[in-house]
Scaffold this active site. Structure first.
Site: not given
Ligand code: HMG
Ligand code: MG
Length: 316
Positions: A23-24, A249, A258
């Site tokens: 996802r991220d 994001c 991340n």
């Protein structure tokens, strides 16, 4: 033959890691990633021993085209890896209903700690975002889903600067009262430093049980691992990380990747903390992500991990 380490016997790990790369890590990539590739990345993560994955997000495909196949991803991964804990990000009730219809067993709401970040991310202010997150958590409980609640920009906001600790605590408590099963404190733009992480997470750990508190770190300034250690010292045992260090994001300027899962796992391993994750097999997932994105990836430990693997293979 390899198998999901979710099926491996053994003691529960000291650290629980949710890999958010699907996802991220993928939400903001310039190249289109196929559903097959997403499912394969998750398969490699599960094979490496990752027990929890944030697989996708049910957001507007206009806002984040890369996540338009969320339903397919959830359906395929749930079928292939029934023992894998599979979370999905939802920004509102519509996202929740889509996630539920696809068979998702867990959702994460995304509340930011400032007015402007909520506006940029989900097109509503702080009060509306708080109310929508509460409604979404309550409805998820009615549907029998597990829940997480992000508190994003929990240290610093790219628009409003340093964020007050009391605001973060207040929002975290509101999410807990609305039934969140886990509060995920997020350093969205990777601006935090270890002293602040230790202080803020220690303060939060007074109010939130350790098995309901997680931290989600971005590694913009190279402090990701140090920040993870500071969170550990504060009593946190649940971490988000992203294989290869991919992520960020799209609506938070300056957000870099991340904290890399391989960096976190290596730190844990060298400090005698178990994660249940095989670093060698994790490198297969890093290399697969590299093949998808067409560039070299990996956390700060990757070059050393690859050399160690070559030495071990040569010696075998
Ligand atoms: P909006 O335009 O205000 O929504 O967007 P709306 O309610 O006015 O609806 C507009 C259209 O979107 C309608 O469709 C809705 O049905 C549709 P139309 O009638 O025009 O055809 N819609 C949806 N479609 C699919 N799924 C939905 C959904 N909701 C409405 N859930 C919205 C509001 C929240 C939808 C939008 O702003 C959005 O999707 N934003 C994406 C946010 C996002 O994905 N951000 C990145 C993830 S957060 C992050 O990365 C931070 C994190 O990693 C932690 C950290 O590091 O800090 C988690
Ligand atoms: Mg993030």
């Amino acid at each position: 033959m390899s198998h999901d380490a979710t099926e491996r016997a053994g003691a529960a790990p000291a650290l629980t890691i949710t890999d958010v790369a699907p996802r991220d890590g993928l939400q903001n990539q310039a190249v289109a990633i196929s559903t097959d590739a997403k499912v394969e990345l998750i398969r490699l993560l599960a094979r490496a021993g990752v027990r929890s994955v944030e697989a996708t997000s049910f957001v507007s495909p206009k806002a984040v085209p890369q996540m338009a196949d969320a339903s397919d991803v959830v359906q395929r991964v749930s079928r292939q890896h029934p023992a894998l804990r599979l979370s999905t990000l939802v920004p509102n009730l519509k996202g929740l209903e889509r996630a539920h219809a696809a068979g998702a067993a867990e959702i994460a709401v995304v509340l930011s700690a400032t007015e402007t970040m909520n506006q940029r991310n989900i097109n509503m202010g702080l009060a509306a975002a708080t109310a929508v997150s509460e409604q979404t958590l309550l409805r998820a409980a009615e549907l029998g889903l597990r829940t997480r609640a992000y508190v994003a920009v929990a240290f610093e906001c790219p628009f409003e600067g340093v964020v007050n600790a009391d605001t973060v605590l207040d929002l975290a408590c509101r999410m807990l009262e609305a039934g969140a099963g886990e509060i995920v404190i997020a350093d969205t733009i990777g601006a935090a430093a270890p002293a602040a992480v230790k202080a803020r997470m220690s303060m939060l750990a007074q109010a939130i049980a350790p098995d309901m508190l997680a931290v989600h770190l971005h590694d913009t300034r190279g402090l990701g691992v140090a920040n993870a250690w500071a969170a550990l010292e504060a009593g946190v045992r649940r971490f988000d990380a992203s294989v290869g260090g991919i992520g960020g994001c799209p609506f938070a300027p300056g957000a870099a990747g991340n904290l890399a899962t391989e960096d976190l796992v290596l730190m844990a391993e060298q400090c005698g903390l178990t994660t249940g994750i095989s670093l060698d097999e994790l490198l297969d997932a890093v290399e697969f992500a590299e093949s998808l994105l067409g560039r070299q990836l990996g956390g700060r430990s990757s070059a050393w991990l690859r050399r160690r693997r070559e030495r071990q293979r040569a010696a075998a």
